[in-house]
Motif scaffolding. Structure first.
Motif, PDB file in Angstrom:
ATOM      1  N   PRO B  13       0.818  -1.218   0.000  1.00  6.25           N
ATOM      2  CA  PRO B  13       0.000   0.000   0.000  1.00  6.25           C
ATOM      3  C   PRO B  13       0.854   1.272   0.000  1.00  6.25           C
ATOM      4  O   PRO B  13       0.474   2.261  -0.642  1.00  6.25           O
ATOM      5  N   ALA B  14       2.003   1.249   0.656  1.00  7.65           N
ATOM      6  CA  ALA B  14       2.841   2.449   0.697  1.00  7.65           C
ATOM      7  C   ALA B  14       3.403   2.761  -0.686  1.00  7.65           C
ATOM      8  O   ALA B  14       3.259   3.881  -1.188  1.00  7.65           O
ATOM      9  N   GLU B  34       8.828  -4.823  -7.039  1.00 10.80           N
ATOM     10  CA  GLU B  34       8.185  -5.615  -5.982  1.00 10.80           C
ATOM     11  C   GLU B  34       8.735  -7.033  -6.055  1.00 10.80           C
ATOM     12  O   GLU B  34       8.679  -7.676  -7.092  1.00 10.80           O
ATOM     13  N   ARG B  35       9.239  -7.522  -4.927  1.00 13.29           N
ATOM     14  CA  ARG B  35       9.882  -8.835  -4.963  1.00 13.29           C
ATOM     15  C   ARG B  35       8.876  -9.989  -5.009  1.00 13.29           C
ATOM     16  O   ARG B  35       9.209 -11.083  -5.428  1.00 13.29           O
ATOM     17  N   GLY B  41       1.482  -6.218  -1.099  1.00 12.95           N
ATOM     18  CA  GLY B  41       2.241  -6.339   0.145  1.00 12.95           C
ATOM     19  C   GLY B  41       1.560  -7.253   1.143  1.00 12.95           C
ATOM     20  O   GLY B  41       0.877  -8.214   0.775  1.00 12.95           O
ATOM     21  N   ILE B  42       1.691  -6.932   2.395  1.00  8.47           N
ATOM     22  CA  ILE B  42       1.184  -7.768   3.484  1.00  8.47           C
ATOM     23  C   ILE B  42      -0.348  -7.869   3.456  1.00  8.47           C
ATOM     24  O   ILE B  42      -0.936  -8.800   3.989  1.00  8.47           O
ATOM     25  N   HIS B  48      -8.842 -10.522   6.955  1.00  2.48           N
ATOM     26  CA  HIS B  48      -9.860  -9.987   7.871  1.00  2.48           C
ATOM     27  C   HIS B  48     -10.245  -8.568   7.445  1.00  2.48           C
ATOM     28  O   HIS B  48      -9.536  -7.936   6.656  1.00  2.48           O
ATOM     29  N   PHE B  51      -9.907  -2.584   7.427  1.00  5.03           N
ATOM     30  CA  PHE B  51      -9.090  -1.661   6.652  1.00  5.03           C
ATOM     31  C   PHE B  51      -9.994  -0.654   5.945  1.00  5.03           C
ATOM     32  O   PHE B  51     -11.066  -1.024   5.489  1.00  5.03           O
ATOM     33  N   ALA B  87      15.019  -5.381  -5.012  1.00  4.77           N
ATOM     34  CA  ALA B  87      16.045  -4.338  -4.978  1.00  4.77           C
ATOM     35  C   ALA B  87      17.161  -4.794  -4.044  1.00  4.77           C
ATOM     36  O   ALA B  87      16.901  -5.284  -2.949  1.00  4.77           O
ATOM     37  N   MET B 120       9.568  -0.553   1.700  1.00 10.10           N
ATOM     38  CA  MET B 120       9.783  -2.004   1.839  1.00 10.10           C
ATOM     39  C   MET B 120       8.995  -2.651   2.957  1.00 10.10           C
ATOM     40  O   MET B 120       9.095  -3.859   3.149  1.00 10.10           O
ATOM     41  N   ASN B 299       5.392   1.228   6.504  1.00  9.75           N
ATOM     42  CA  ASN B 299       5.967   0.500   7.631  1.00  9.75           C
ATOM     43  C   ASN B 299       7.487   0.493   7.655  1.00  9.75           C
ATOM     44  O   ASN B 299       8.069   0.181   8.681  1.00  9.75           O
ATOM     45  N   ASP B 305      -0.355   0.814  12.563  1.00 13.00           N
ATOM     46  CA  ASP B 305      -1.363  -0.209  12.811  1.00 13.00           C
ATOM     47  C   ASP B 305      -2.526  -0.058  11.851  1.00 13.00           C
ATOM     48  O   ASP B 305      -3.333  -0.951  11.697  1.00 13.00           O
ATOM     49  N   MET B 306      -2.627   1.094  11.210  1.00 11.15           N
ATOM     50  CA  MET B 306      -3.740   1.335  10.294  1.00 11.15           C
ATOM     51  C   MET B 306      -3.185   1.639   8.912  1.00 11.15           C
ATOM     52  O   MET B 306      -2.448   2.599   8.727  1.00 11.15           O
ATOM     53  N   VAL B 307      -3.622   0.831   7.963  1.00 11.51           N
ATOM     54  CA  VAL B 307      -3.120   1.011   6.608  1.00 11.51           C
ATOM     55  C   VAL B 307      -3.568   2.365   6.028  1.00 11.51           C
ATOM     56  O   VAL B 307      -2.881   2.959   5.199  1.00 11.51           O
TER      57      VAL B 307
HETATM   58  C1  LIG Z   1      -0.119  -9.386   9.985  1.00 14.36           C
HETATM   59  C2  LIG Z   1      -0.588  -7.945   9.859  1.00 14.36           C
HETATM   60  C3  LIG Z   1      -1.937  -7.602  10.125  1.00 14.36           C
HETATM   61  C4  LIG Z   1      -2.392  -6.282   9.957  1.00 14.36           C
HETATM   62  N1  LIG Z   1      -3.721  -5.970  10.201  1.00 14.36           N
HETATM   63  C5  LIG Z   1      -4.174  -4.693   9.955  1.00 14.36           C
HETATM   64  C6  LIG Z   1      -5.572  -4.326  10.128  1.00 14.36           C
HETATM   65  O1  LIG Z   1      -6.386  -5.140  10.563  1.00 14.36           O
HETATM   66  N2  LIG Z   1      -5.977  -3.060   9.795  1.00 14.36           N
HETATM   67  C7  LIG Z   1      -5.090  -2.139   9.328  1.00 14.36           C
HETATM   68  O2  LIG Z   1      -5.484  -1.010   9.002  1.00 14.36           O
HETATM   69  N3  LIG Z   1      -3.775  -2.452   9.197  1.00 14.36           N
HETATM   70  C8  LIG Z   1      -3.299  -3.685   9.492  1.00 14.36           C
HETATM   71  N4  LIG Z   1      -1.962  -3.985   9.338  1.00 14.36           N
HETATM   72  C9  LIG Z   1      -1.058  -2.896   8.982  1.00 14.36           C
HETATM   73  C10 LIG Z   1      -1.003  -2.630   7.491  1.00 14.36           C
HETATM   74  O3  LIG Z   1      -1.360  -3.744   6.760  1.00 14.36           O
HETATM   75  C11 LIG Z   1       0.374  -2.229   7.168  1.00 14.36           C
HETATM   76  O4  LIG Z   1       0.623  -1.075   7.932  1.00 14.36           O
HETATM   77  C12 LIG Z   1       0.572  -1.930   5.685  1.00 14.36           C
HETATM   78  O5  LIG Z   1       0.354  -3.086   4.909  1.00 14.36           O
HETATM   79  C13 LIG Z   1       1.965  -1.429   5.461  1.00 14.36           C
HETATM   80  O6  LIG Z   1       2.156  -1.139   4.105  1.00 14.36           O
HETATM   81  P1  LIG Z   1       3.582  -1.060   3.461  1.00 14.36           P
HETATM   82  O7  LIG Z   1       3.375  -0.868   2.013  1.00 14.36           O
HETATM   83  O8  LIG Z   1       4.400  -0.105   4.211  1.00 14.36           O
HETATM   84  O9  LIG Z   1       4.254  -2.480   3.741  1.00 14.36           O
HETATM   85  P2  LIG Z   1       3.922  -3.961   3.124  1.00 14.36           P
HETATM   86  O10 LIG Z   1       2.466  -4.163   2.970  1.00 14.36           O
HETATM   87  O11 LIG Z   1       4.671  -4.877   3.994  1.00 14.36           O
HETATM   88  O12 LIG Z   1       4.606  -3.883   1.689  1.00 14.36           O
HETATM   89  C14 LIG Z   1       5.992  -3.831   1.486  1.00 14.36           C
HETATM   90  C15 LIG Z   1       6.317  -4.472   0.169  1.00 14.36           C
HETATM   91  O13 LIG Z   1       7.671  -4.264  -0.158  1.00 14.36           O
HETATM   92  C16 LIG Z   1       8.196  -5.416  -0.742  1.00 14.36           C
HETATM   93  N5  LIG Z   1       9.655  -5.401  -0.554  1.00 14.36           N
HETATM   94  C17 LIG Z   1      10.361  -5.388   0.601  1.00 14.36           C
HETATM   95  N6  LIG Z   1      11.684  -5.341   0.362  1.00 14.36           N
HETATM   96  C18 LIG Z   1      11.837  -5.302  -0.982  1.00 14.36           C
HETATM   97  C19 LIG Z   1      12.962  -5.241  -1.841  1.00 14.36           C
HETATM   98  N7  LIG Z   1      14.205  -5.201  -1.354  1.00 14.36           N
HETATM   99  N8  LIG Z   1      12.750  -5.213  -3.180  1.00 14.36           N
HETATM  100  C20 LIG Z   1      11.492  -5.261  -3.686  1.00 14.36           C
HETATM  101  N9  LIG Z   1      10.389  -5.313  -2.922  1.00 14.36           N
HETATM  102  C21 LIG Z   1      10.549  -5.339  -1.588  1.00 14.36           C
HETATM  103  C22 LIG Z   1       7.507  -6.541  -0.007  1.00 14.36           C
HETATM  104  O14 LIG Z   1       7.506  -7.722  -0.766  1.00 14.36           O
HETATM  105  C23 LIG Z   1       6.093  -5.971   0.178  1.00 14.36           C
HETATM  106  O15 LIG Z   1       5.240  -6.314  -0.880  1.00 14.36           O
HETATM  107  C24 LIG Z   1      -1.477  -5.292   9.542  1.00 14.36           C
HETATM  108  C25 LIG Z   1      -0.136  -5.624   9.326  1.00 14.36           C
HETATM  109  C26 LIG Z   1       0.329  -6.924   9.484  1.00 14.36           C
HETATM  110  C27 LIG Z   1       1.797  -7.209   9.254  1.00 14.36           C
END
Ligand SMILES: Cc1cc2nc3c(=O)[nH]c(=O)nc-3n(C[C@H](O)[C@H](O)[C@H](O)COP(=O)(O)OP(=O)(O)OC[C@H]3O[C@@H](n4cnc5c(N)ncnc54)[C@H](O)[C@@H]3O)c2cc1C
Lengths: 143, 430
Positions: B13-14, B34-35, B41-42, B48, B51, B87, B120, B299, B305-307
């Motif tokens: 999402p970021a 994206e790897r 992502g997560i 559930h 979000f 990366a 990441m 992240n 804690d909130m996407v």
């Molecule tokens: C188990 C869990 C449950 C959650 N439940 C909730 C909830 O109920 N409600 C809510 O609002 N939020 C929830 N969250 C929080 C929310 O999902 C996260 O804050 C959000 O997904 C973070 O987004 P992000 O893009 O920063 O990271 P991510 O979603 O982790 O995405 C990072 C991406 O970067 C990629 N990446 C990493 N390193 C590299 C690299 N070197 N090269 C290429 N790609 C790379 C990864 O593969 C991944 O796809 C939860 C989080 C987790 C972990």
């Protein structure tokens, strides 16, 4: 809804039970005490800081409902599973039956978000709906 | 070597929100690395709901939330996505930066770009970091790994489960394992309180009569090939196990949900200054790190804690990167540092440009639970803002909104402090 005096007299006359609940209407998490009569009717709610707590306690003691999410197998898809959700909340007592009903089915790829994958899960009248997309599996290309 | 304007590392999402916002602000050649095999992502494994209430005004599951952005990214002619592309290294330069990556189809990729957005995400704290005595049998996983097995691959990694950690991830995993037929025998929590939402404690544990034991930890692991049991014990205020409180619980799966760590190996290797509390980069209000043209959001910057807040933060980074690329950014920012005072663990951004023109949100986290307290933003002894908070908890990110004119009025070199003010008497009025 009965007034305070009524409740007082009802308590005197009939056998009551008390349930302790934690309100989930907001993050405050008030501790609720609910008094019920022998027919499971709510006599009083205490401990709530606002009206939403009262409503939550009454719903929770008379007709508890839960939404749920789960997964379903997918045939011929790029992914083996697709995530699903209940279109509406189901009676709490039916949760496991609904999950089992979903696990007993298989969706056919392609699946789109919003597709109804199982109608009327476990006789609840509530459908299971796809929350992700799954493309059809691509044939392996010979090189 | 391939030249683009912006490389976004991570397609969660970021990364997606940052790329879309950069495009909206006029950047034309954007590449997301994206790897994994899919974007999202997560969120792809967080099936559930919970979000999107803040951002979309409706409650979505993780995959549905992600899909709203995946559709936009896929349709966007200025954003290219490379999946299965990892990366490896970011090499900062004077005017342009270089990113090395690998993927199966092209092998090593060398990318030359004007700006980089680090997105990441984070990973779960591994068990190794916890030092639990005992054997090392199979059947010990992080909660997120179990979530991936159950929700994406369709198998149950154990039948009798003990979970260490009662944050939302631990709670949600407990419910999911139960619904798929496992028996969760205990959730134990080191702290005297759960950092999970009340709603999750009720609907993930109480609904299924799963016991929650507070001030308790795992002190022993038993079993040779496969986990057979764990021993738990209560802990004192210094988190030391109390002798005589041990209980051995037969189980074949132990799940850890003991926190997340931003995945910053790349950032550290690039020489980006880090904040040791957030374990993410030090950034300004546009989420620009100490290296001009390198931004961080989501992240990887600090655990959210909130996407919904991840999305909002990443839009700032995307707009910031666009301004940098197009040369419309402030060439001479006057930075004021921010810091956490009493009760506040950290503040993001860690520094703010006094000259920036927008209303500015400062995000922070408290270190413990407070009821009926207030939060104050001050500069020296001058209070700029003070707001009541009926409840403050470490698990919930807080924010305060500062007006640009308030910021501009501060003297050069001033420091902004956010602190918790505990309420003494009930009648005290703020
Ligand atoms: C188990 C869990 C449950 C959650 N439940 C909730 C909830 O109920 N409600 C809510 O609002 N939020 C929830 N969250 C929080 C929310 O999902 C996260 O804050 C959000 O997904 C973070 O987004 P992000 O893009 O920063 O990271 P991510 O979603 O982790 O995405 C990072 C991406 O970067 C990629 N990446 C990493 N390193 C590299 C690299 N070197 N090269 C290429 N790609 C790379 C990864 O593969 C991944 O796809 C939860 C989080 C987790 C972990």
């Amino acid at each position: 809804m009965s007034g305070r005096a009524d409740t007082f007299w009802q308590q005197r006359r009939i056998s009551t039970t008390t349930r302790e609940l934690t309100c989930v209407a907001c993050p405050m998490g008030c501790g609720l005490r609910v008094e019920l009569d022998e027919n499971n009717r709510v006599l009083s709610v205490a401990g709530n800081a606002c009206k939403r707590g009262d409503a939550y306690a009454r719903a929770e003691c008379t007709k508890p409902l839960r939404s749920f999410t789960s997964t379903m197998r997918v045939e011929g898809g790029e992914a083996p599973l697709v995530s699903v959700k209940s279109a509406e909340p189901v009676p709490k007592a039916k949760l496991f039956d609904c999950v089992k009903a979903g696990n007993a089915c298989a969706a056919k790829a392609p699946v789109a978000i919003g597709d109804v994958l199982l109608a009327n899960a476990a006789g609840t009248g509530v459908d299971l709906i796809a929350t992700n997309r799954v493309a059809k599996k691509r044939e392996a290309i010979a090189v | 070597m391939e030249a683009v304007d912006l490389v976004v590392i991570g397609g969660g999402p970021a990364g997606m929100a940052a790329a879309l916002e950069a495009e909206k602000n006029g950047v034309e050649r954007i590449l997301i690395l994206e790897r994994a095999k899919t974007l999202g992502g997560i969120l792809e494994q967080c099936i559930h709901t919970g979000f999107g209430l803040h951002y979309f005004g409706e409650e979505l599951s993780g995959p549905e939330y992600a899909d709203r952005f995946i559709v936009l990214v896929e349709q966007n002619p200025h954003i290219e996505v490379k999946l299965g592309a990892m990366a490896l290294e970011v090499i900062p330069g004077e005017n342009r930066h270089r990113v090395f990556a690998v993927n199966q189809a092209e092998g090593l990729l060398e990318l030359d770009c004007k700006a980089v957005i680090l997105a990441m995400g984070c990973r779960e704290r591994p068990r190794g970091a916890l030092n639990i005595p005992g054997t090392r049998p199979a059947g010990i996983l992080s909660a997120g790994t179990a979530q991936k097995y159950v929700n994406l691959e369709g198998y149950l990694p154990g039948r009798e489960v003990v979970i260490l950690g009662s944050g939302d991830i631990g709670l949600i995993t407990a419910r999911r394992m139960t619904m798929e037929g496992a028996r969760v025998k205990l959730v134990c929590e080191l702290m005297p309180y759960s950092s999970g939402l009340t709603r999750n404690i009720v609907q993930c544990l109480e609904d299924f009569n799963i016991p929650l034991r507070l001030s308790c930890t795992v002190v022993g692991i038993h079993g040779r090939e496969r986990l057979e049991a764990v021993t738990v014990a209560n802990v004192d205020e210094n988190f030391r196990p109390i002798p005589g409180t041990e209980e051995t619980i037969p189980c074949d799966l132990l799940l850890f949900s003991v926190g997340l760590i931003p995945e910053n190996e790349l950032s550290r290797a690039a020489g980006i200054a880090m904040d040791h509390v957030t374990a993410g980069a030090v950034v300004d209000e546009l989420r620009q790190t100490g290296i001009p043209g390198i931004f961080a959001c989501g992240n990887v910057l600090h655990v959210h804690d909130m996407v919904d807040f991840v999305t909002l933060e990443s839009q700032l980074a995307g707009a910031g990167a666009a301004a940098y690329i197009r040369g419309t950014h402030d060439p001479a920012p006057e930075y004021l540092p921010t810091r956490g005072g009493n009760g506040v663990r950290y503040v993001v951004p860690q520094r703010v440009n006094r000259r920036q023109p927008q209303p500015l949100k400062l995000y922070f986290r408290v270190g413990e639970v407070y009821k009926n307290a207030s939060v104050r933003l001050r500069c020296g002894e001058t209070t700029l803002l003070q707001k009541k908070r009926p409840r403050l908890a470490p698990g919930e990110m807080e924010d305060l909104l500062l007006k640009p004119e308030q910021l501009a009025a501060l003297p050069e070199g001033a420091e902004l402090t956010i602190e918790v003010v505990e309420r003494e008497g009930k009648d005290q009025i703020f």
